[in-house]
Design a protein around this motif. Structure first.
Motif, PDB file in Angstrom:
ATOM      1  N   TYR A   1     -11.767  -4.934  -2.431  1.00 31.09           N
ATOM      2  CA  TYR A   1     -11.355  -3.876  -1.514  1.00 31.09           C
ATOM      3  C   TYR A   1     -11.872  -4.181  -0.118  1.00 31.09           C
ATOM      4  O   TYR A   1     -12.940  -4.785   0.053  1.00 31.09           O
ATOM      5  CB  TYR A   1     -11.862  -2.504  -2.003  1.00 31.09           C
ATOM      6  CG  TYR A   1     -13.357  -2.354  -2.077  1.00 31.09           C
ATOM      7  CD1 TYR A   1     -14.083  -1.913  -0.977  1.00 31.09           C
ATOM      8  CD2 TYR A   1     -14.048  -2.634  -3.242  1.00 31.09           C
ATOM      9  CE1 TYR A   1     -15.461  -1.780  -1.043  1.00 31.09           C
ATOM     10  CE2 TYR A   1     -15.425  -2.507  -3.312  1.00 31.09           C
ATOM     11  CZ  TYR A   1     -16.123  -2.077  -2.208  1.00 31.09           C
ATOM     12  OH  TYR A   1     -17.487  -1.951  -2.262  1.00 31.09           O
TER      13      TYR A   1
ATOM     14  N   ASP B   1     -11.177   9.639  -4.007  1.00 29.95           N
ATOM     15  CA  ASP B   1     -10.765   9.382  -5.386  1.00 29.95           C
ATOM     16  C   ASP B   1     -11.229   8.036  -5.936  1.00 29.95           C
ATOM     17  O   ASP B   1     -10.607   7.468  -6.832  1.00 29.95           O
ATOM     18  CB  ASP B   1      -9.243   9.510  -5.549  1.00 29.95           C
ATOM     19  CG  ASP B   1      -8.792  10.953  -5.375  1.00 29.95           C
ATOM     20  OD1 ASP B   1      -9.650  11.846  -5.492  1.00 29.95           O
ATOM     21  OD2 ASP B   1      -7.601  11.172  -5.109  1.00 29.95           O
ATOM     22  N   LYS B   2     -12.281   7.494  -5.348  1.00 28.89           N
ATOM     23  CA  LYS B   2     -12.860   6.264  -5.886  1.00 28.89           C
ATOM     24  C   LYS B   2     -14.345   6.500  -6.107  1.00 28.89           C
ATOM     25  O   LYS B   2     -14.956   7.344  -5.445  1.00 28.89           O
ATOM     26  CB  LYS B   2     -12.721   5.107  -4.893  1.00 28.89           C
ATOM     27  CG  LYS B   2     -11.306   4.810  -4.455  1.00 28.89           C
ATOM     28  CD  LYS B   2     -10.566   4.024  -5.480  1.00 28.89           C
ATOM     29  CE  LYS B   2      -9.233   3.567  -4.913  1.00 28.89           C
ATOM     30  NZ  LYS B   2      -8.199   3.462  -5.905  1.00 28.89           N
ATOM     31  N   TYR B   3     -14.894   5.766  -7.030  1.00 31.23           N
ATOM     32  CA  TYR B   3     -16.351   5.695  -7.084  1.00 31.23           C
ATOM     33  C   TYR B   3     -16.734   4.221  -7.211  1.00 31.23           C
ATOM     34  O   TYR B   3     -15.892   3.380  -7.503  1.00 31.23           O
ATOM     35  CB  TYR B   3     -16.914   6.562  -8.213  1.00 31.23           C
ATOM     36  CG  TYR B   3     -16.653   6.107  -9.624  1.00 31.23           C
ATOM     37  CD1 TYR B   3     -17.640   5.431 -10.349  1.00 31.23           C
ATOM     38  CD2 TYR B   3     -15.446   6.390 -10.259  1.00 31.23           C
ATOM     39  CE1 TYR B   3     -17.410   5.038 -11.661  1.00 31.23           C
ATOM     40  CE2 TYR B   3     -15.207   5.987 -11.572  1.00 31.23           C
ATOM     41  CZ  TYR B   3     -16.186   5.315 -12.260  1.00 31.23           C
ATOM     42  OH  TYR B   3     -15.976   4.924 -13.550  1.00 31.23           O
ATOM     43  N   TYR B   4     -17.984   3.925  -6.928  1.00 28.83           N
ATOM     44  CA  TYR B   4     -18.378   2.521  -6.767  1.00 28.83           C
ATOM     45  C   TYR B   4     -19.446   2.142  -7.783  1.00 28.83           C
ATOM     46  O   TYR B   4     -20.412   2.872  -7.977  1.00 28.83           O
ATOM     47  CB  TYR B   4     -18.849   2.275  -5.334  1.00 28.83           C
ATOM     48  CG  TYR B   4     -17.706   2.494  -4.371  1.00 28.83           C
ATOM     49  CD1 TYR B   4     -16.870   1.449  -4.024  1.00 28.83           C
ATOM     50  CD2 TYR B   4     -17.406   3.771  -3.890  1.00 28.83           C
ATOM     51  CE1 TYR B   4     -15.773   1.655  -3.201  1.00 28.83           C
ATOM     52  CE2 TYR B   4     -16.318   3.990  -3.068  1.00 28.83           C
ATOM     53  CZ  TYR B   4     -15.504   2.930  -2.718  1.00 28.83           C
ATOM     54  OH  TYR B   4     -14.404   3.135  -1.919  1.00 28.83           O
TER      55      TYR B   4
ATOM     56  N   GLU C   1     -14.797  -1.179  -7.191  1.00 31.05           N
ATOM     57  CA  GLU C   1     -14.264   0.100  -6.726  1.00 31.05           C
ATOM     58  C   GLU C   1     -13.472   0.695  -7.890  1.00 31.05           C
ATOM     59  O   GLU C   1     -12.392   0.214  -8.222  1.00 31.05           O
ATOM     60  CB  GLU C   1     -13.358  -0.101  -5.506  1.00 31.05           C
ATOM     61  CG  GLU C   1     -12.922   1.217  -4.884  1.00 31.05           C
ATOM     62  CD  GLU C   1     -12.035   0.991  -3.666  1.00 31.05           C
ATOM     63  OE1 GLU C   1     -12.463   1.320  -2.549  1.00 31.05           O
ATOM     64  OE2 GLU C   1     -10.918   0.483  -3.833  1.00 31.05           O
ATOM     65  N   MET C   2     -14.061   1.738  -8.477  1.00 31.51           N
ATOM     66  CA  MET C   2     -13.496   2.284  -9.713  1.00 31.51           C
ATOM     67  C   MET C   2     -12.532   3.422  -9.390  1.00 31.51           C
ATOM     68  O   MET C   2     -12.727   4.173  -8.441  1.00 31.51           O
ATOM     69  CB  MET C   2     -14.618   2.814 -10.613  1.00 31.51           C
ATOM     70  CG  MET C   2     -15.691   1.792 -10.952  1.00 31.51           C
ATOM     71  SD  MET C   2     -15.149   0.479 -12.046  1.00 31.51           S
ATOM     72  CE  MET C   2     -14.996   1.377 -13.587  1.00 31.51           C
ATOM     73  N   LYS C   3     -11.507   3.512 -10.244  1.00 29.94           N
ATOM     74  CA  LYS C   3     -10.532   4.585 -10.080  1.00 29.94           C
ATOM     75  C   LYS C   3     -11.085   5.864 -10.671  1.00 29.94           C
ATOM     76  O   LYS C   3     -11.684   5.845 -11.747  1.00 29.94           O
ATOM     77  CB  LYS C   3      -9.260   4.232 -10.851  1.00 29.94           C
ATOM     78  CG  LYS C   3      -8.175   3.624 -10.003  1.00 29.94           C
ATOM     79  CD  LYS C   3      -6.908   3.547 -10.838  1.00 29.94           C
ATOM     80  CE  LYS C   3      -5.960   2.525 -10.248  1.00 29.94           C
ATOM     81  NZ  LYS C   3      -4.995   2.050 -11.224  1.00 29.94           N
ATOM     82  N   LYS C   4     -10.831   6.929  -9.974  1.00 30.57           N
ATOM     83  CA  LYS C   4     -11.208   8.242 -10.513  1.00 30.57           C
ATOM     84  C   LYS C   4     -10.551   8.416 -11.884  1.00 30.57           C
ATOM     85  O   LYS C   4      -9.369   8.107 -12.061  1.00 30.57           O
ATOM     86  CB  LYS C   4     -10.701   9.321  -9.568  1.00 30.57           C
ATOM     87  CG  LYS C   4     -11.162  10.717  -9.889  1.00 30.57           C
ATOM     88  CD  LYS C   4     -10.635  11.664  -8.822  1.00 30.57           C
ATOM     89  CE  LYS C   4     -11.090  13.073  -9.075  1.00 30.57           C
ATOM     90  NZ  LYS C   4     -10.630  13.958  -8.000  1.00 30.57           N
TER      91      LYS C   4
ATOM     92  N   GLN D   1     -13.970   5.614  -0.243  1.00 31.60           N
ATOM     93  CA  GLN D   1     -12.606   6.097  -0.205  1.00 31.60           C
ATOM     94  C   GLN D   1     -12.461   7.312  -1.128  1.00 31.60           C
ATOM     95  O   GLN D   1     -13.190   7.434  -2.113  1.00 31.60           O
ATOM     96  CB  GLN D   1     -11.657   4.994  -0.693  1.00 31.60           C
ATOM     97  CG  GLN D   1     -11.585   3.801   0.249  1.00 31.60           C
ATOM     98  CD  GLN D   1     -10.608   4.031   1.385  1.00 31.60           C
ATOM     99  OE1 GLN D   1      -9.443   4.288   1.159  1.00 31.60           O
ATOM    100  NE2 GLN D   1     -11.109   3.946   2.618  1.00 31.60           N
TER     101      GLN D   1
ATOM    102  N   SER E   1     -10.439  -1.663 -11.961  1.00 32.33           N
ATOM    103  CA  SER E   1     -11.220  -1.617 -10.720  1.00 32.33           C
ATOM    104  C   SER E   1     -10.701  -2.621  -9.704  1.00 32.33           C
ATOM    105  O   SER E   1     -10.007  -3.571 -10.044  1.00 32.33           O
ATOM    106  CB  SER E   1     -12.684  -1.917 -11.017  1.00 32.33           C
ATOM    107  OG  SER E   1     -12.826  -3.289 -11.368  1.00 32.33           O
ATOM    108  N   GLU E   2     -11.097  -2.395  -8.441  1.00 31.11           N
ATOM    109  CA  GLU E   2     -10.729  -3.319  -7.372  1.00 31.11           C
ATOM    110  C   GLU E   2     -11.986  -4.065  -6.937  1.00 31.11           C
ATOM    111  O   GLU E   2     -12.982  -3.452  -6.574  1.00 31.11           O
ATOM    112  CB  GLU E   2     -10.115  -2.522  -6.209  1.00 31.11           C
ATOM    113  CG  GLU E   2      -9.744  -3.332  -4.985  1.00 31.11           C
ATOM    114  CD  GLU E   2      -8.813  -4.499  -5.276  1.00 31.11           C
ATOM    115  OE1 GLU E   2      -7.730  -4.259  -5.851  1.00 31.11           O
ATOM    116  OE2 GLU E   2      -9.173  -5.644  -4.937  1.00 31.11           O
TER     117      GLU E   2
END
Lengths: 316, 418
Positions: free
Chosen positions: A154, A163-166, A139-142, A161, A150-151
């Protein structure tokens, strides 16, 4: 002179014939050594792993004749039945001529639902306990391309979510793979169709390939894979999704068992968004050929010089 | 000839079990610790590497950390060999065999550490040429296997030949050992360089993928190895009748001093590069030295290591202290421990963290893993003690084919005609 050699010289002692006394001393020492070793090795009585002579002496994949392979496949089927109580068919499925695979993942479409992760596990018979997964969805941060931001774990009720991209990552099936270079026994190699495979019966479990992979795509069977019989996919391939032995490395094979028989990989099939496209790049009519030619495409960790066959793409 | 050699083997076998009470106690303790390690390894054989602290994220741990460190000890034997054989330094001539025996024991430990780390030790034979498949020269691991086994054989030959000649009271023929000695010198550098290249060659691990790793390995090896020898030689001269003069120890001390300073210099070069111009590739170094995202397992260890290495360096560069053996011993122990931390876990674990996908999963060795390590160290010490126990009477002329001139008629009577 002090010490134990006051009265007799070393030469005399070492040339001296064995006496009854030294024989008894030897016996006592031997008994103590035997006792010590039996205690030290006592955990081995719980050893459940079987190792047949045939398995021990099995040769490298490339040295096996078709006849050898038939025997090996039958043996592996028996081993699976013995250990997992299911009847499986294990085939040695060869690459197709004139085929070279590539994969494209549309990073704009992926919602991070992880269906690919579980679809992959179901197809590939990876261990459920400890759990082994080939695909890791980041789960990447905008605003960031840094994977360290990244998470991995999650756990939201809903994805995606705001403001996130995957970004799902799995084996990139590199054209210049660092892992196959690392292997000291050639237990992992690149097949003519581009898939990097592991001969699970040749791997010595040194895990150097895991250290070498820039995509963290390889997994090790620290324990014997645990799978309940109802979760086992009984259609298996020797270099693909058969249940791995303990102590060897495994990885994504682009679902070799499926794709070499004309099917799509499991992760492609289960993806609800159509983010994943797989196919033969040498076929000009294939969707993958179209994407690589017409979409905006990039590769992950280009600086590593690995030349992946796995592309990330996005629409305008 | 052959008969003499068989008698020699028989006599060293008998002599292995002859010794003072102290020798028996020492060897028994080491045997017990080795057996405890074997017990833990048997446990690992049953349950797999799952009983270690290793994970898919940190896929090498304390086994490979010890392996890496001990390769350095083995390589360090060369620091005795160069001055002794090339420059004919007579102070070192006497002790060079003791150093080479340490190299033999070290390589045995290295091979054991690699073996316990394998997921499939039953497939070790896959590494052998012809019957197995050896990925030479592509895989750096295949190079490592060759250089380690080659180094073991070179040292076994050199030590075995020289000791046997001494036993025969014959002059060793230079042709039979000098070429091997020269080869062993180059080879010693190569074992540690190749071991460094094992890490340097990995494009996905920026912490390892740096040219400084190989020189750092050499610098730290030539600190820890001779440092260990300084301690070992004092123990040997204290508990045996073998004479080792202070001169030899002080030559070693100078080697330790220079190498330690070089090692600290290279460490500062590394730190400068990582932190003055910090990039995403500095994350591993940041994790090691300062902790990352709240993960700080290695931080106290690395600072402890740097502190004690610095104290050691200060002791060694103050002439008044460096001339006193007590201070030298402290310095050697401190730098040995410091390098074991820094080049063992401090080198291996941060290479894996953060993972190529940016994850941090800390690694802690488990009890069985620790016991296996302890067992291998004990076993290494056991075979080193055993070899020393045999080598010293041979070197001092007590154990030889001809009974000593001082021997009495009784001493001669037991000897078969040769």
């Amino acid at each position: 002179m002090n010490g134990p050699f006051k009265t007799r010289s070393i030469n005399e002692i070492t040339y001296a014939p064995l006496t009854r006394r030294s024989f008894l001393k030897f016996g006592a020492a031997a008994a103590a050594a035997y006792a010590g070793f039996s205690v030290a090795l006592s955990p081995l009585k719980d050893l459940k792993e079987h190792l047949s002579i045939e398995e021990f002496l099995q040769q490298h994949y490339e040295r096996l004749t078709a006849e050898h392979m038939q025997k090996i496949l039958a043996r592996i089927e028996k081993e699976i039945e013995r250990d997992y109580h299911v009847r499986a068919t294990v085939k040695d499925i060869k690459p197709m001529h004139g085929v070279e695979y590539a994969f494209a993942l549309n990073i704009g479409k992926c919602i991070g639902c992880r269906r690919c992760v579980y679809g992959c596990m179901a197809e590939n018979n990876t261990s459920r306990d400890p759990q082994i997964q080939y695909i890791r969805v980041l789960e990447m941060k905008k605003g960031s391309q840094n994977v360290e931001e990244s998470e991995h774990y999650y756990d939201h009720e809903w994805v995606p979510q705001a403001d996130k991209y995957y970004m799902p990552v799995q084996c990139q099936q590199c054209q210049n793979p660092p892992c196959t270079k690392a292997c000291p026994v050639k237990a992992t190699w690149q097949e003519p169709d581009g898939i990097i495979v592991v001969d699970y019966n040749w791997c010595i479990g040194c895990r150097y390939c895991m250290a070498a992979c820039p995509y963290w795509a390889r997994r090790f069977n620290f324990a014997k894979p645990a799978l309940p019989p109802e979760d086992i996919n009984t259609d298996m391939a020797y270099l693909g999704n058969r249940i791995r032995p303990r102590g060897v490395v495994e990885k994504c094979t682009f679902c070799l068992r499926r794709v070499r028989q004309g099917m799509q990989p499991a992760c492609v099939e289960v993806c609800p968004t159509g983010s994943r496209v797989f196919g033969n790049v040498r076929d000009p009519k294939s969707p993958i050929h179209y994407i690589l030619n017409n979409k905006r495409v990039y590769i992950f960790k280009e600086e590593a010089g690995t030349i992946p066959r796995f592309y990330y793409c996005f629409d305008v | 000839m052959l008969r003499n050699y068989l008698i020699f083997l028989w006599r060293i076998y008998r002599f292995s079990f002859l010794g003072s009470v102290r020798y028996y106690v020492w060897m028994t303790i080491l045997t017990i610790f080795s057996l405890v390690g074997l017990y833990a390894y048997a446990h690992q054989t049953v349950h797999g590497l799952a009983i270690t602290g290793m994970t898919d994220q940190v896929s090498w741990g304390v086994y490979i950390a010890n392996f890496t460190f001990i390769v350095g000890l083995a390589a360090a034997a060369v620091m005795l060999v160069i001055p002794a054989y090339i420059y004919q330094n007579k102070h070192l001539h006497d002790v060079v065999i003791l150093g080479e025996l340490l190299a033999i024991a070290s390589i045995v430990m290295c091979l054991l550490f690699v073996n316990v780390d394998l997921g499939r030790p039953d497939r070790f034979w896959h590494l052998s040429p012809i019957i197995g498949v050896f990925n030479f020269p592509i895989s750096m691991l295949s190079w490592d296997v060759i250089v380690l086994i080659g180094y073991l054989m070179l040292n076994v030959h050199i030590c075995g030949y020289l000791l046997y000649m001494r036993y025969l009271r014959a002059q060793p023929s230079a042709l039979f050992y000098m070429p091997f000695v020269l080869l062993a010198i180059a080879w010693a550098i190569s074992i540690h360089t190749v071991t460094a290249f094992l890490y340097v060659g990995l494009v996905g691990r920026p912490f390892w993928n740096a040219a400084i790793v190989a020189p750092r390995f050499i610098g730290s090896a030539f600190t820890a190895g001779p440092g260990l020898m300084i301690i070992a030689f004092q123990i040997i001269r204290r508990f045996t009748r073998y004479k080792i003069d202070d001169e030899a120890l002080h030559i070693l001390r100078q080697i330790v001093t220079v190498s330690l300073l070089v090692n600290l210099f290279l460490l500062s070069c590394e730190a400068f590069k990582e932190f003055y111009a910090e990039s995403v590739h500095s994350s591993s170094a940041r994790y090691l030295f300062f902790g990352l995202n709240g993960y700080t397992a290695l931080r106290p260890w690395i600072w402890f290591a740097i502190t004690i290495e610095t104290i050691s360096a200060i002791i060694l560069i103050i002439p008044a202290l460096a001339k006193q053996m007590e201070y030298v011993n402290i310095a050697c122990i401190l730098s040995f421990v410091g390098i074991w931390i820094e080049k063992g876990m401090g080198m291996i674990v941060p290479g894996f963290l953060p993972t190529p996908l940016g994850e941090i999963v800390e690694y802690f060795p488990t009890l069985p893993e620790t016991l296996v390590c302890m067992g291998i160290w004990s076993f290494g010490l056991l075979i080193y003690s055993w070899m020393i126990h045999l080598a010293i009477p041979i070197l001092s002329g007590e154990l030889s084919i001809q009974p000593e001139a001082v021997g009495t008629k009784q001493a001669l009577s037991g000897a078969p005609a040769v």
